[in-house]
Design an enzyme around this catalytic site. Structure first.
Site, PDB file in Angstrom:
ATOM      1  N   HIS A  71      35.136  68.845  -0.898  1.00 32.75           N
ATOM      2  CA  HIS A  71      35.057  67.722  -1.651  1.00 32.75           C
ATOM      3  C   HIS A  71      33.608  67.271  -1.711  1.00 32.75           C
ATOM      4  O   HIS A  71      33.362  66.519  -2.588  1.00 32.75           O
ATOM      5  CB  HIS A  71      36.139  66.736  -1.247  1.00 32.75           C
ATOM      6  CG  HIS A  71      37.683  66.945  -1.671  1.00 32.75           C
ATOM      7  ND1 HIS A  71      38.381  65.878  -2.013  1.00 32.75           N
ATOM      8  CD2 HIS A  71      38.328  68.232  -1.642  1.00 32.75           C
ATOM      9  CE1 HIS A  71      39.447  66.314  -2.478  1.00 32.75           C
ATOM     10  NE2 HIS A  71      39.414  67.746  -2.314  1.00 32.75           N
ATOM     11  N   ASN A  99      39.883  61.538  -2.148  1.00 32.10           N
ATOM     12  CA  ASN A  99      39.396  61.726  -0.821  1.00 32.10           C
ATOM     13  C   ASN A  99      40.020  60.850   0.131  1.00 32.10           C
ATOM     14  O   ASN A  99      39.923  60.850   1.256  1.00 32.10           O
ATOM     15  CB  ASN A  99      37.847  61.399  -0.974  1.00 32.10           C
ATOM     16  CG  ASN A  99      36.902  62.416  -1.552  1.00 32.10           C
ATOM     17  OD1 ASN A  99      37.298  63.487  -1.672  1.00 32.10           O
ATOM     18  ND2 ASN A  99      35.621  62.101  -1.848  1.00 32.10           N
ATOM     19  N   HIS A 197      44.428  77.083  -0.322  1.00 34.03           N
ATOM     20  CA  HIS A 197      45.531  76.299  -0.222  1.00 34.03           C
ATOM     21  C   HIS A 197      46.386  76.766   0.447  1.00 34.03           C
ATOM     22  O   HIS A 197      47.669  76.246   0.663  1.00 34.03           O
ATOM     23  CB  HIS A 197      46.054  75.874  -1.700  1.00 34.03           C
ATOM     24  CG  HIS A 197      45.308  74.993  -2.450  1.00 34.03           C
ATOM     25  ND1 HIS A 197      45.682  74.631  -4.119  1.00 34.03           N
ATOM     26  CD2 HIS A 197      44.357  74.274  -2.202  1.00 34.03           C
ATOM     27  CE1 HIS A 197      44.544  73.788  -4.050  1.00 34.03           C
ATOM     28  NE2 HIS A 197      43.848  73.464  -3.380  1.00 34.03           N
TER      29      HIS A 197
END
Length: 329
Positions: A71, A99, A197
């Site tokens: 991010h 976020n 992930h």
């Protein structure tokens, strides 16, 4: 040794040096492995200690640090802008919608504090984020690799940029590919990085669009495995927003190829996960990663290194933040 043999040996040594230099300066970013070797030789050790302590207490911490790196790099480049706190006059990245579920900031704070005690004003928060992500990958069972350093910290952090630049779990293949291309990353690298992930958790709100009111003709996404649907519905009843579930239902605390095996079994959690498997552009790569875990481990190292080059600030651009949460006066 003949003169010919000596000449060949010198050529091989020169070629090896060239390759090493290319590897240490991948992408021409100005970063290199061992950047702090003379100015703060214990920097990576101190980061490792903070990360190791956190992961040993809660493996989810490692997943959070990997996600923070991603991010950070997708907004303003890899410059630790994601760590900056909001002020009355500015809503910072960490308060952007994507976020708001990030965690692990205190681990970065701990590493920075320990480093500042011995090397004040030398090591950037951006490099600490990158090192922490690398260490988290290894501590969760993934490959070990060298991380390039030399980044400087940014002074701009806007929630609006986080909202616009970070890919959404609701994205389809075209939107995902475009998001990564905007950062100089390929579609193949996008599929590779999505494999991370395999660790961490997700809020129900990120995927319940696939469980309830999916379309006018069916309430549930028909591409999802039926047993997995029931598992997710039990964890996330309609209206649940704060509950979290494992993104990988099989080995949620290990960096491995299971993410891809889950996709092949129609157990990808997000719309974006399903898009990666169902698209003819990327399905073959998913299948190959499920079958050849060693290849994905090589690819994910390369992709993480490439992502770590995105929009970096070096030289006189940016600063070495003294407190990762606050830009220098």
């Amino acid at each position: 040794m003949t003169s010919l043999h000596k000449s060949l040996l010198l050529l091989l040594l020169a070629a090896s040096t060239l390759v090493a230099n290319v590897e240490c300066n991948y992408g021409g970013s100005g970063l290199r492995v061992g950047y702090y070797a003379s100015t703060c030789p214990d920097a990576e050790i101190l980061v490792r200690q903070s990360v190791s302590s956190a992961v040993s207490s809660n493996k989810r911490s490692g997943a959070g640090l990997i996600r923070t790196f991603f991010h950070d790099c997708f907004v303003e480049g890899c410059d630790a802008s994601v760590l900056i706190d909001s002020t009355p006059g500015n809503s910072a990245e960490k308060d952007g919608v994507p976020n708001q579920t990030l965690h692990g900031y205190e681990i970065i704070d701990s590493a920075k504090s320990n480093i500042e005690k011995i090397c004040p004003g030398v090591v950037s928060c951006a490099d600490i984020v990158a090192i922490a992500a690398r260490d988290s990958v290894e501590l969760l069972g993934g490959p070990r690799f060298q991380v390039k350093t030399g980044r400087r910290d940014g002074r701009v952090s806007l929630a609006s940029k986080a909202n616009s630049d970070i890919p959404s779990p609701l994205d389809g293949i075209d939107a995902l590919t475009k998001s990564f291309a905007n950062k100089g990353l390929s579609q193949s690298q996008m599929v590779t990085l999505s494999g991370l992930h395999t660790v961490g958790k997700a809020s129900c709100s990120a995927f319940t669009n696939r469980l309830y009111n999916f379309s006018t003709t069916t309430s549930t996404d028909p591409t999802l495995d039926r047993a997995y649907v029931e598992h997710l519905k039990a964890a996330c009843p309609q209206g649940a927003t704060t509950t979290v579930v494992d993104m990988d239902p099989v080995s949620p605390q290990v960096v491995d190829k299971q993410y891809y095996s889950n996709l092949v079994a129609n157990k990808g959690l997000f719309t974006s996960d399903a898009a990666i498997y169902n698209s003819p552009q990327t399905q073959a790569q998913v299948v190959n990663n499920a079958r050849l875990p060693s290849k994905w481990q090589v690819d994910v190292v390369s992709a993480l290194i490439a992502m770590g080059d995105v929009g970096v600030k070096t030289g006189t651009n940016g600063e070495i933040r003294l407190n990762c949460r606050v830009i220098n006066p």
